[in-house]
Scaffold this active site. Structure first.
Site, PDB file in Angstrom:
ATOM      1  N   TYR A 154     101.835  17.857  45.300  1.00 11.86           N
ATOM      2  CA  TYR A 154     101.205  19.114  44.902  1.00 11.86           C
ATOM      3  C   TYR A 154     100.003  18.783  44.032  1.00 11.86           C
ATOM      4  O   TYR A 154     100.106  17.966  43.107  1.00 11.86           O
ATOM      5  CB  TYR A 154     102.198  19.988  44.127  1.00 11.86           C
ATOM      6  CG  TYR A 154     101.617  21.271  43.570  1.00 11.86           C
ATOM      7  CD1 TYR A 154     101.423  21.432  42.198  1.00 11.86           C
ATOM      8  CD2 TYR A 154     101.252  22.323  44.398  1.00 11.86           C
ATOM      9  CE1 TYR A 154     100.893  22.605  41.678  1.00 11.86           C
ATOM     10  CE2 TYR A 154     100.723  23.505  43.887  1.00 11.86           C
ATOM     11  CZ  TYR A 154     100.542  23.635  42.522  1.00 11.86           C
ATOM     12  OH  TYR A 154     100.011  24.796  42.010  1.00 11.86           O
TER      13      TYR A 154
ATOM     14  N   ASP B 156      95.612  11.503  41.806  1.00 14.83           N
ATOM     15  CA  ASP B 156      95.856  12.728  41.049  1.00 14.83           C
ATOM     16  C   ASP B 156      96.846  12.417  39.928  1.00 14.83           C
ATOM     17  O   ASP B 156      98.058  12.397  40.149  1.00 14.83           O
ATOM     18  CB  ASP B 156      96.393  13.826  41.973  1.00 14.83           C
ATOM     19  CG  ASP B 156      96.669  15.100  41.198  1.00 14.83           C
ATOM     20  OD1 ASP B 156      97.098  16.096  41.823  1.00 14.83           O
ATOM     21  OD2 ASP B 156      96.476  15.115  39.956  1.00 14.83           O
TER      22      ASP B 156
ATOM     23  N   LYS C  78      97.130  18.364  31.853  1.00 12.49           N
ATOM     24  CA  LYS C  78      98.359  18.366  31.056  1.00 12.49           C
ATOM     25  C   LYS C  78      98.173  17.668  29.702  1.00 12.49           C
ATOM     26  O   LYS C  78      97.587  18.244  28.778  1.00 12.49           O
ATOM     27  CB  LYS C  78      99.502  17.775  31.880  1.00 12.49           C
ATOM     28  CG  LYS C  78      99.837  18.662  33.111  1.00 12.49           C
ATOM     29  CD  LYS C  78     100.989  18.107  33.914  1.00 12.49           C
ATOM     30  CE  LYS C  78     101.164  18.829  35.227  1.00 12.49           C
ATOM     31  NZ  LYS C  78     101.908  20.084  35.132  1.00 12.49           N
TER      32      LYS C  78
HETATM   33  P1  KE4 Z   1      97.447  23.111  37.088  1.00 12.78           P
HETATM   34  O1  KE4 Z   1      96.403  23.857  37.883  1.00 12.78           O
HETATM   35  O2  KE4 Z   1      98.819  23.756  37.175  1.00 12.78           O
HETATM   36  O3  KE4 Z   1      97.020  22.799  35.654  1.00 12.78           O
HETATM   37  O4  KE4 Z   1      97.605  21.632  37.730  1.00 12.78           O
HETATM   38  C1  KE4 Z   1      97.911  21.526  39.099  1.00 12.78           C
HETATM   39  C2  KE4 Z   1      98.527  20.167  39.363  1.00 12.78           C
HETATM   40  C3  KE4 Z   1      97.740  19.189  39.938  1.00 12.78           C
HETATM   41  N1  KE4 Z   1      98.236  17.956  40.197  1.00 12.78           N
HETATM   42  C4  KE4 Z   1      99.518  17.640  39.883  1.00 12.78           C
HETATM   43  C5  KE4 Z   1     100.027  16.261  40.190  1.00 12.78           C
HETATM   44  C6  KE4 Z   1     100.364  18.606  39.274  1.00 12.78           C
HETATM   45  O5  KE4 Z   1     101.642  18.276  38.963  1.00 12.78           O
HETATM   46  C7  KE4 Z   1      99.865  19.896  39.001  1.00 12.78           C
HETATM   47  C8  KE4 Z   1     100.722  20.990  38.378  1.00 12.78           C
HETATM   48  N2  KE4 Z   1     102.088  20.664  38.134  1.00 12.78           N
HETATM   49  C9  KE4 Z   1     102.998  21.780  38.098  1.00 12.78           C
HETATM   50  C10 KE4 Z   1     104.408  21.207  37.855  1.00 12.78           C
HETATM   51  N3  KE4 Z   1     104.980  20.723  39.056  1.00 12.78           N
HETATM   52  C11 KE4 Z   1     102.621  22.802  37.070  1.00 12.78           C
HETATM   53  C12 KE4 Z   1     103.695  23.820  36.771  1.00 12.78           C
HETATM   54  C13 KE4 Z   1     103.415  25.137  37.404  1.00 12.78           C
HETATM   55  O6  KE4 Z   1     102.878  25.177  38.526  1.00 12.78           O
HETATM   56  O7  KE4 Z   1     103.744  26.146  36.752  1.00 12.78           O
END
Ligand code: KE4
Length: 425
Positions: A144, A239, A267
């Protein structure tokens, strides 16, 4: 445990906000029950609106590597906030944080701050397309990278398929430019490049998969990724939104000796506030406006408070390198404790852990691919999750997420977690 306030708040939230949440996983959809409305955190603990205390393994989905409300981070944010919350202009803290990032990510010769991981990956892919002049990208099933249209695609079965939208609202025409491969399948990767390599702008991957639960990469897969992208002229995008600064000071890139062309971060980079970034080789990043022709912008990019929180976090990590050994030891203590409990319970399980990222799969191991992870018994996971929650342990509310251990987690926290699991089974 009474949760009347969370229940009331959840009903009010659902009247105004889809699912009552600002991000889907928070709704407890796959585990049931009332999502806890969290109001305070300190160290490894969090408290909900009813005053219930929990040992926290979500940590805001990764940012809280130091634990909640770390004094140095809070102080930094308070001091900057007193001078105003943002100006839409360059700020000295952007330079400071960029320097701190490049000290642990020397591969990032140039970087750009954005406000979320989604923005970081979306922008990195646009830069790759601008730099190569190619349109197709390759991602891996189970990885993801945020919710940009071209990334909300999933593969069908088989080693590789053209992306099919995995969300309503994503036009087929967007999805078809995204190829979806199989993580940790180096042999299949050879085939993908043989057929499509010449038109791939980039490959984007999670260096350690966290979004199907934790799945470590194989050395074979990592070397094939770098070799084939180089051979065919595609950019390699690591990523590290989740793994960055967590698996080592320089994240998975350092831990596994990766040589990505671009890295995305988030993060921990914002210390809990909205900051993310993408960066890499100077000649690639020269594409980015206003220097180059690839446009990317953001009102809140480089926000001073987010920069301050991220900088304080990275400085704390840099000044206390022993944190990484502590995270490893705490992670091992938790893994061993849960292993002993789950073996005694006779449940089929397999625990994957890399440093302070951990997932309990309820399926016979090993779990080395997305298809293995998909076999996890979500009903047993629900029992595990609920059993912990009822006993004051807040585990990620999905079988397909990583748990996060912080530097603030104590042996007592681990003992409480293991005993809660024992009682749950
Ligand atoms: P954000 O747009 O949520 O800040 O980041 C997206 C993203 C991009 N790349 C990786 C490897 C990620 O894990 C994420 C977001 N992670 C999720 C948890 N699995 C965020 C939690 C959520 O979606 O509420």
């Amino acid at each position: 445990m009474q949760t009347r306030q969370s229940e009331l708040l959840f009903s009010q939230a659902r009247a105004l906000i889809p699912g009552g949440v600002s991000s889907p996983v928070r709704a407890f959809g796959s585990v049931g029950g009332t999502p806890r409305f969290l109001v305070r955190g300190s160290g490894s603990k969090i408290w909900d609106a009813d005053g219930n205390e929990y040992v926290d393994y979500v940590g805001s989905w990764g940012p809280m590597i130091l634990g909640h409300a770390h004094p140095a981070v809070i102080k930094a944010v308070q001091e900057v906030a007193a001078n105003g919350l943002g100006f839409g202009a360059p700020h000295p803290l952007e330079v400071e944080l960029a320097k701190a990032v490049t000290e642990v990510y020397p591969q990032l010769q140039r970087l750009r701050f954005v406000s979320s991981g989604t923005e970081a990956t979306m922008s990195a892919l646009r830069v790759a397309r601008g730099y190569t002049g190619r349109d197709y990208i390759l991602k891996f099933k189970g990885n993801y990278h945020g919710h940009a249209d071209g990334l909300l695609v999933e593969a069908g079965s088989g080693a590789l398929t053209f992306g099919q939208p995995s969300s309503a609202g994503v036009p087929e025409d967007y999805a078809k430019l995204t190829l979806v491969g199989r993580y940790n399948d180096a042999e299949a990767l050879e085939g993908v490049f043989a057929r499509h390599g010449e038109r791939l702008a980039a490959v984007i991957f999670e260096p350690v998969m966290g979004n199907a639960g934790v799945i470590p990469p194989t050395e074979e897969f990592l070397s094939a990724l770098r070799r084939l992208t180089r051979e065919y002229g595609a950019l390699l995008i690591a990523d590290e939104v989740m793994t960055g600064f967590r698996l080592a000071p320089g994240g998975a890139t350092e831990r596994y000796g990766l040589e990505p062309d671009l890295v995305t971060l988030g993060k921990i980079l914002g210390g809990g506030l909205p900051a993310a970034a993408y960066g890499g080789r100077a000649e690639v990043m020269a594409q980015v406006a206003p220097e180059g022709p690839v446009y990317q912008a953001g009102t809140l990019s480089g926000n001073p408070l987010a920069m301050a929180a991220g900088l304080a976090t990275l400085r704390e990590l840099a000044e206390n390198p022993g944190i990484y050994e502590k995270l490893e030891q705490t992670g091992a203590l938790l893994q061993n404790g849960l292993t002993e409990v789950l073996q005694a319970a006779g449940a089929p399980f397999s625990i994957n852990r890399v440093g302070s990222m951990i997932t309990v799969f309820f399926t016979e191991g090993p779990v080395t691919t997305f298809d293995d992870a998909a076999k996890t018994d979500t009903a047993i996971f629900k029992k595990f999750f609920s059993g912990l929650l009822d006993r004051g342990v807040y585990w990620p509310p999905s079988a397909f997420e990583s748990g996060f251990i912080s530097a603030a987690h104590t042996e007592e926290d681990i003992f409480k977690t293991v005993e809660a699991a024992r009682a749950a089974f």
